[in-house]
Design an enzyme around this catalytic site. Sequence first.
Site, PDB file in Angstrom:
ATOM      1  N   GLU A  76     -59.967  19.137 -79.775  1.00  0.00           N
ATOM      2  CA  GLU A  76     -59.485  19.620 -78.490  1.00  0.00           C
ATOM      3  C   GLU A  76     -58.378  18.722 -77.915  1.00  0.00           C
ATOM      4  OE1 GLU A  76     -60.086  22.305 -77.002  1.00  0.00           O
ATOM      5  OE2 GLU A  76     -59.460  21.967 -74.929  1.00  0.00           O
ATOM      6  N   ASP A  77     -58.562  17.412 -78.036  1.00  0.00           N
ATOM      7  CA  ASP A  77     -57.688  16.510 -77.281  1.00  0.00           C
ATOM      8  C   ASP A  77     -56.657  15.766 -78.117  1.00  0.00           C
ATOM      9  OD1 ASP A  77     -59.171  17.248 -75.131  1.00  0.00           O
ATOM     10  OD2 ASP A  77     -60.377  15.416 -75.038  1.00  0.00           O
TER      11      ASP A  77
END
Length: 734
Positions: A76-77
């Site tokens: 996600e990051d």
Amino acid sequence: MMRQYELVERVRRYNPNTDESLLDRAYVYAMRAHGTQKRASGDPYFSHPLEVAAILTDLKLDDATIVAALLHDTIEDTDATRDEIDRIFGAQIGALVEGLTKIKKLDLVSKQAKQAENLRKLLLAIADDVRVLLVKLADRLHNMRTLKWVPEEKRNRVAQETLDIYAPLAGRMGMHDMREELEDLSFRQLSAEAYESIRSRLQALKEHNGELVAAIERELSDAVANRGIGALVKGREKRPYSIWRKMELKSIAFEQLSDIYGFRILVDRMEDCYAALGVVHTKWPLVPGRFKDYISTPKQNDYRSIHTTVVGPGRQRVELQIRTREMHDIAEYGIAAHALYKDAPGVAAPGNRESNAYAWLRRTIELLAEGSSPEEFLEHTKLELFHDQVFCFTPKGRLIILPRRATPIDFAYAVHTGVGDRAVGSKVNGKVSPLVSELHNGDEVEIITAEGQTPPAAWESIVATGKARAAIRRATRAAVRAQYAGLGKRIVERAVARAGKVFSEERLAGVVPRLARTSLDDVYAAVGRGEMRADDVVKAIYPEWAGPRVEERGAPHGEGWFELERGQSLKFKIPGIESDPDPKTAIPIRGINRELPVHFAPNGGAVPGDRIVGILTPGEGITVYPIQSPALQEFEEEPERWLDVRWDVDEDDPQRFPVQIVVVATNEPGSLAQIAQVIGERDGNIENLRMSSRSADFTRMVIDIGVYDLRHLNGILADLRARPVVSSVERVNG
Ligand code: MN
């Protein structure tokens, strides 16, 4: 920040076979991926996944779970991809990280629907591999521990969601330590003052009582040891949130709380639990009503322990939990304690042995397939998270677990939706029992079914499970819709016939889009509900049709009499209704178990033998009035609501119809009993009886009775008139 070797060391302590190089690779990979990212606190971002992994090492989890924790925010990051993770760490870990990524995207919104939707997605992600939940809970725990860094306006939402969903989920999975910490952290955020006040009182109590916990520990320890039982006794202070819940639940003040201290006696063997219990109960008086044996009847999440409360040393009430060390591990770590998820590389799905907690999770996920709305889902999932269960059995011995206060209806739906829909009765432990009774632990339940049933809508408010409620709602919705569609179809057929055309469903099907509907049934249901006029449907089929003839619309057709008083009557005429209903187009009317949404005139009812008309009320269906009813005047200006109806009585299966009568009787002992007796002997069914006025000599009674037809009614009326106590008898609207 924890070093690489420290993490490996923590894992090796409980898992000597750990794959060190796998852990090393994950540590380095995640650290590099997060690079210079920072948390809101200013710490390097990597400290977060590392802390999450550390929490999971406390739960002694397998390598794949620890690695997934280290990687849980990378997709996600950071630039990391599923493909890359699959390549480096294998597909199993890749799937775990992807599951966590999906949950991470869930937006935190305070709206109930959104929260419910989040829970849904969360559970679906867990469905593949329960370890996703374990990492997610650890992730939430670390975020709660560092909540003060979260922007002010988001803190309450995060805390509320934790209290509503994650803490009960942890509890449900048997992870009590985690549940308590999550609760306390949320409580502290949501009710800061209450939290502080309880904490300071606990502090004051500690100063006052001094070494009380240690003293009780010692005394308990000695007492058990004197009987030759090897045991470890641990005392502890309850957590602020659990104290607050108790104060709230029992509406008592802090000072009245007697069980702020809890003690645990951990022994080696199950027999020792009962032996230790014997020691405790002979030494100190028992507080009645507090003894529970969860060893012989474990809780649903596998929790096993003996609970008791005694008046212990120093007249202090002491709450005790007695269990083996193994039971204790399960109580503390719950689902995480099951060897199933440890040291089993390549095994993502549970094997033959399935813990109860996991079974519960699976059942909850099955509920998702029921397709109830997210709010409904949250409502009953929350309920199920908090409530205790009852264990019941089918006649073949299959275990059915239901929430407390569940009924045989819930049981039926738990077995199968089809069984629930067709349920007409039940036997509990071999005895015929109402479907609405409450089930108890250990009940054996047999459901009696019949074909062609629809569950009564009233069940919806009786049942205790979301599954049953959703299924009943669906079935009643479908049944009501079918009723309206059936009614609408008859109205359309009748309108077509009155327009002098021949009804053809094929032709109607061709114009469904023109009526802005998607199916024939939609059209019928709309007409049946009164949302669409039958004449508009006719026009859509036959555009050349000029509409109802003027004289037809307003012309008086029906006729009848209003009876004013006995012997006096007033003739009247009804617009738009045939004098003699055509049996082919008139809507057939049956008794109370109707197949159409039919009601009978609110005052007075209607019975076969009466000339009747139907009044269509949008959204409610047809109300049947005897043609002489004065209430009909109200509808004179709305000819489109008048419907031809006819009686359709099945001779072989006579049904009762409602009628209201007024009896004036002399006041003498037993007069009411006599009247009831006459009606009963004549097979009339008294449904309601009111004394409407009472003078010195007479009583006026309004009685609702169910009769088969007009002859039946007239027989009853004649019999009543023959009684000396009866001064007059009248049918209302008769
Ligand atoms: Mn995270």
